[in-house]
Scaffold this motif. Structure first.
Motif, PDB file in Angstrom:
ATOM      1  N   ARG B   4       0.874  -1.186   0.000  1.00 56.03           N
ATOM      2  CA  ARG B   4       0.000   0.000   0.000  1.00 56.03           C
ATOM      3  C   ARG B   4       0.903   1.227   0.000  1.00 56.03           C
ATOM      4  O   ARG B   4       1.604   1.492   0.974  1.00 56.03           O
ATOM      5  CB  ARG B   4      -0.916  -0.006   1.224  1.00 56.03           C
ATOM      6  CG  ARG B   4      -1.837  -1.219   1.234  1.00 56.03           C
ATOM      7  CD  ARG B   4      -2.924  -1.127   2.293  1.00 56.03           C
ATOM      8  NE  ARG B   4      -3.822  -2.274   2.141  1.00 56.03           N
ATOM      9  CZ  ARG B   4      -3.638  -3.463   2.752  1.00 56.03           C
ATOM     10  NH1 ARG B   4      -2.625  -3.640   3.585  1.00 56.03           N
ATOM     11  NH2 ARG B   4      -4.466  -4.459   2.538  1.00 56.03           N
ATOM     12  N   ILE B   6       1.622   5.332  -0.639  1.00 58.06           N
ATOM     13  CA  ILE B   6       1.067   6.683  -0.665  1.00 58.06           C
ATOM     14  C   ILE B   6       2.111   7.614  -1.257  1.00 58.06           C
ATOM     15  O   ILE B   6       3.270   7.621  -0.819  1.00 58.06           O
ATOM     16  CB  ILE B   6       0.655   7.131   0.747  1.00 58.06           C
ATOM     17  CG1 ILE B   6      -0.620   6.404   1.145  1.00 58.06           C
ATOM     18  CG2 ILE B   6       0.445   8.642   0.797  1.00 58.06           C
ATOM     19  CD1 ILE B   6      -1.018   6.580   2.571  1.00 58.06           C
ATOM     20  N   VAL B  21     -10.068  21.467  -2.897  1.00 58.49           N
ATOM     21  CA  VAL B  21     -10.878  20.647  -1.991  1.00 58.49           C
ATOM     22  C   VAL B  21     -11.085  21.379  -0.668  1.00 58.49           C
ATOM     23  O   VAL B  21     -12.171  21.329  -0.082  1.00 58.49           O
ATOM     24  CB  VAL B  21     -10.220  19.266  -1.789  1.00 58.49           C
ATOM     25  CG1 VAL B  21     -10.892  18.509  -0.653  1.00 58.49           C
ATOM     26  CG2 VAL B  21     -10.299  18.453  -3.074  1.00 58.49           C
ATOM     27  N   GLY B  35      -6.360  22.868   6.357  1.00 55.75           N
ATOM     28  CA  GLY B  35      -5.479  22.557   5.234  1.00 55.75           C
ATOM     29  C   GLY B  35      -5.793  21.196   4.658  1.00 55.75           C
ATOM     30  O   GLY B  35      -6.219  20.297   5.378  1.00 55.75           O
ATOM     31  N   VAL B  36      -5.602  21.061   3.344  1.00 59.83           N
ATOM     32  CA  VAL B  36      -5.833  19.782   2.671  1.00 59.83           C
ATOM     33  C   VAL B  36      -4.692  19.548   1.687  1.00 59.83           C
ATOM     34  O   VAL B  36      -4.307  20.466   0.944  1.00 59.83           O
ATOM     35  CB  VAL B  36      -7.185  19.784   1.902  1.00 59.83           C
ATOM     36  CG1 VAL B  36      -7.386  18.457   1.182  1.00 59.83           C
ATOM     37  CG2 VAL B  36      -8.352  20.059   2.832  1.00 59.83           C
ATOM     38  N   ARG B  37      -4.139  18.344   1.711  1.00 58.50           N
ATOM     39  CA  ARG B  37      -3.137  17.954   0.714  1.00 58.50           C
ATOM     40  C   ARG B  37      -3.652  16.692   0.038  1.00 58.50           C
ATOM     41  O   ARG B  37      -4.191  15.801   0.700  1.00 58.50           O
ATOM     42  CB  ARG B  37      -1.793  17.619   1.379  1.00 58.50           C
ATOM     43  CG  ARG B  37      -1.241  18.686   2.280  1.00 58.50           C
ATOM     44  CD  ARG B  37      -0.603  19.821   1.574  1.00 58.50           C
ATOM     45  NE  ARG B  37       0.615  19.460   0.879  1.00 58.50           N
ATOM     46  CZ  ARG B  37       1.275  20.299   0.060  1.00 58.50           C
ATOM     47  NH1 ARG B  37       0.790  21.527  -0.139  1.00 58.50           N
ATOM     48  NH2 ARG B  37       2.371  19.938  -0.542  1.00 58.50           N
ATOM     49  N   ILE B  38      -3.457  16.630  -1.271  1.00 57.29           N
ATOM     50  CA  ILE B  38      -3.978  15.475  -2.003  1.00 57.29           C
ATOM     51  C   ILE B  38      -2.846  14.728  -2.680  1.00 57.29           C
ATOM     52  O   ILE B  38      -1.955  15.326  -3.288  1.00 57.29           O
ATOM     53  CB  ILE B  38      -5.028  15.929  -3.033  1.00 57.29           C
ATOM     54  CG1 ILE B  38      -6.135  16.655  -2.273  1.00 57.29           C
ATOM     55  CG2 ILE B  38      -5.521  14.733  -3.860  1.00 57.29           C
ATOM     56  CD1 ILE B  38      -7.509  16.401  -2.725  1.00 57.29           C
ATOM     57  N   GLY B  39      -2.873  13.425  -2.524  1.00 64.75           N
ATOM     58  CA  GLY B  39      -1.879  12.569  -3.163  1.00 64.75           C
ATOM     59  C   GLY B  39      -2.530  11.354  -3.787  1.00 64.75           C
ATOM     60  O   GLY B  39      -3.751  11.312  -3.951  1.00 64.75           O
ATOM     61  N   LYS B  40      -1.689  10.388  -4.135  1.00 60.93           N
ATOM     62  CA  LYS B  40      -2.185   9.165  -4.769  1.00 60.93           C
ATOM     63  C   LYS B  40      -2.033   7.994  -3.811  1.00 60.93           C
ATOM     64  O   LYS B  40      -1.102   7.945  -2.997  1.00 60.93           O
ATOM     65  CB  LYS B  40      -1.369   8.853  -6.027  1.00 60.93           C
ATOM     66  CG  LYS B  40      -1.653   9.736  -7.199  1.00 60.93           C
ATOM     67  CD  LYS B  40      -0.666   9.485  -8.333  1.00 60.93           C
ATOM     68  CE  LYS B  40       0.705  10.046  -8.011  1.00 60.93           C
ATOM     69  NZ  LYS B  40       1.690   9.916  -9.093  1.00 60.93           N
ATOM     70  N   TYR B  41      -2.939   7.052  -3.954  1.00 58.84           N
ATOM     71  CA  TYR B  41      -2.856   5.803  -3.204  1.00 58.84           C
ATOM     72  C   TYR B  41      -2.742   4.683  -4.233  1.00 58.84           C
ATOM     73  O   TYR B  41      -3.543   4.609  -5.172  1.00 58.84           O
ATOM     74  CB  TYR B  41      -4.110   5.632  -2.360  1.00 58.84           C
ATOM     75  CG  TYR B  41      -4.243   4.268  -1.752  1.00 58.84           C
ATOM     76  CD1 TYR B  41      -3.413   3.864  -0.702  1.00 58.84           C
ATOM     77  CD2 TYR B  41      -5.190   3.352  -2.214  1.00 58.84           C
ATOM     78  CE1 TYR B  41      -3.530   2.607  -0.146  1.00 58.84           C
ATOM     79  CE2 TYR B  41      -5.314   2.097  -1.654  1.00 58.84           C
ATOM     80  CZ  TYR B  41      -4.483   1.730  -0.618  1.00 58.84           C
ATOM     81  OH  TYR B  41      -4.595   0.480  -0.068  1.00 58.84           O
ATOM     82  N   VAL B  42      -1.736   3.849  -4.109  1.00 61.70           N
ATOM     83  CA  VAL B  42      -1.512   2.764  -5.067  1.00 61.70           C
ATOM     84  C   VAL B  42      -1.423   1.454  -4.299  1.00 61.70           C
ATOM     85  O   VAL B  42      -0.590   1.322  -3.393  1.00 61.70           O
ATOM     86  CB  VAL B  42      -0.208   2.974  -5.874  1.00 61.70           C
ATOM     87  CG1 VAL B  42      -0.095   1.933  -6.979  1.00 61.70           C
ATOM     88  CG2 VAL B  42      -0.147   4.378  -6.448  1.00 61.70           C
ATOM     89  N   GLU B  43      -2.294   0.523  -4.646  1.00 59.23           N
ATOM     90  CA  GLU B  43      -2.294  -0.790  -3.996  1.00 59.23           C
ATOM     91  C   GLU B  43      -1.768  -1.799  -5.006  1.00 59.23           C
ATOM     92  O   GLU B  43      -2.318  -1.932  -6.106  1.00 59.23           O
ATOM     93  CB  GLU B  43      -3.727  -1.127  -3.574  1.00 59.23           C
ATOM     94  CG  GLU B  43      -3.829  -2.193  -2.530  1.00 59.23           C
ATOM     95  CD  GLU B  43      -5.270  -2.360  -2.069  1.00 59.23           C
ATOM     96  OE1 GLU B  43      -5.691  -1.607  -1.182  1.00 59.23           O
ATOM     97  OE2 GLU B  43      -5.963  -3.229  -2.631  1.00 59.23           O
ATOM     98  N   LEU B  66       6.283   5.388  -9.882  1.00 59.34           N
ATOM     99  CA  LEU B  66       5.085   5.873  -9.182  1.00 59.34           C
ATOM    100  C   LEU B  66       5.221   7.293  -8.646  1.00 59.34           C
ATOM    101  O   LEU B  66       4.236   8.028  -8.591  1.00 59.34           O
ATOM    102  CB  LEU B  66       4.729   4.913  -8.038  1.00 59.34           C
ATOM    103  CG  LEU B  66       4.485   3.457  -8.469  1.00 59.34           C
ATOM    104  CD1 LEU B  66       4.198   2.586  -7.264  1.00 59.34           C
ATOM    105  CD2 LEU B  66       3.333   3.372  -9.452  1.00 59.34           C
ATOM    106  N   ARG B  75       5.671   6.779   0.668  1.00 56.29           N
ATOM    107  CA  ARG B  75       5.880   5.830   1.759  1.00 56.29           C
ATOM    108  C   ARG B  75       4.989   4.638   1.477  1.00 56.29           C
ATOM    109  O   ARG B  75       4.023   4.734   0.712  1.00 56.29           O
ATOM    110  CB  ARG B  75       5.569   6.464   3.114  1.00 56.29           C
ATOM    111  CG  ARG B  75       4.156   6.943   3.301  1.00 56.29           C
ATOM    112  CD  ARG B  75       4.005   7.572   4.686  1.00 56.29           C
ATOM    113  NE  ARG B  75       2.624   7.892   5.001  1.00 56.29           N
ATOM    114  CZ  ARG B  75       2.020   9.024   4.690  1.00 56.29           C
ATOM    115  NH1 ARG B  75       2.686   9.954   4.036  1.00 56.29           N
ATOM    116  NH2 ARG B  75       0.766   9.227   5.024  1.00 56.29           N
TER     117      ARG B  75
END
Lengths: 86, 86
Positions: B4, B6, B21, B35-43, B66, B75
């Motif tokens: 998993r 991030i 957002v 505050g908002v931070r947006i990233g990707k999640y890869v499984e 990635l 991480r």
């Protein structure tokens, strides 16, 4: 506090982005990969009186904006930050 | 095994998606968000002889494909799946 939210496509939903990354990994020589699913990671800084209150607010944010529950699942954890962890 | 991953923008990097957002949450009444931070999640589903081997392969996947390490941090955790958790 910090909420760490993961929004990912439901297992039954097609994930063309994941399929593309899967092919790209294979072409780079990562033959051991058998599947890739791609979702969003959202880190939210917020103030709340308790972890329970933060959880209920973040759950509402997910339902109202962050996740499309027809095709996506979400999960999150609340990091109380400066408060001691339970 | 399942990895998993991030991938999130570095703290010093502008995150217009997160800012959007943040504004949307504020307009929905979530005024406690600062505050908002947006990233990707890869499984990633993969086979590996050990958690250490899987870690080293997933780290290579992040570096090669990635994550863009100029602007993003990554991480990950390895879930051995059927093996008992340590």
């Amino acid at each position: 506090m910090i909420a760490r939210v993961i929004v990912a496509p439901k297992p039954v939903v097609n994930d063309p982005q994941g399929a593309t990354v899967h092919r790209a990994l294979a072409s780079l020589g990562f033959a051991e990969v058998s599947g890739v699913r791609i979702g969003k990671y959202v880190e939210i800084q917020l103030t709340a009186g308790s972890v329970e209150e933060a959880s209920s607010r973040v759950e509402a944010m997910c339902r109202e904006l962050l996740a499309n529950q027809v095709i996506e699942d979400f999960r999150f954890e609340i990091d109380p930050g400066t408060l001691p962890r339970p």
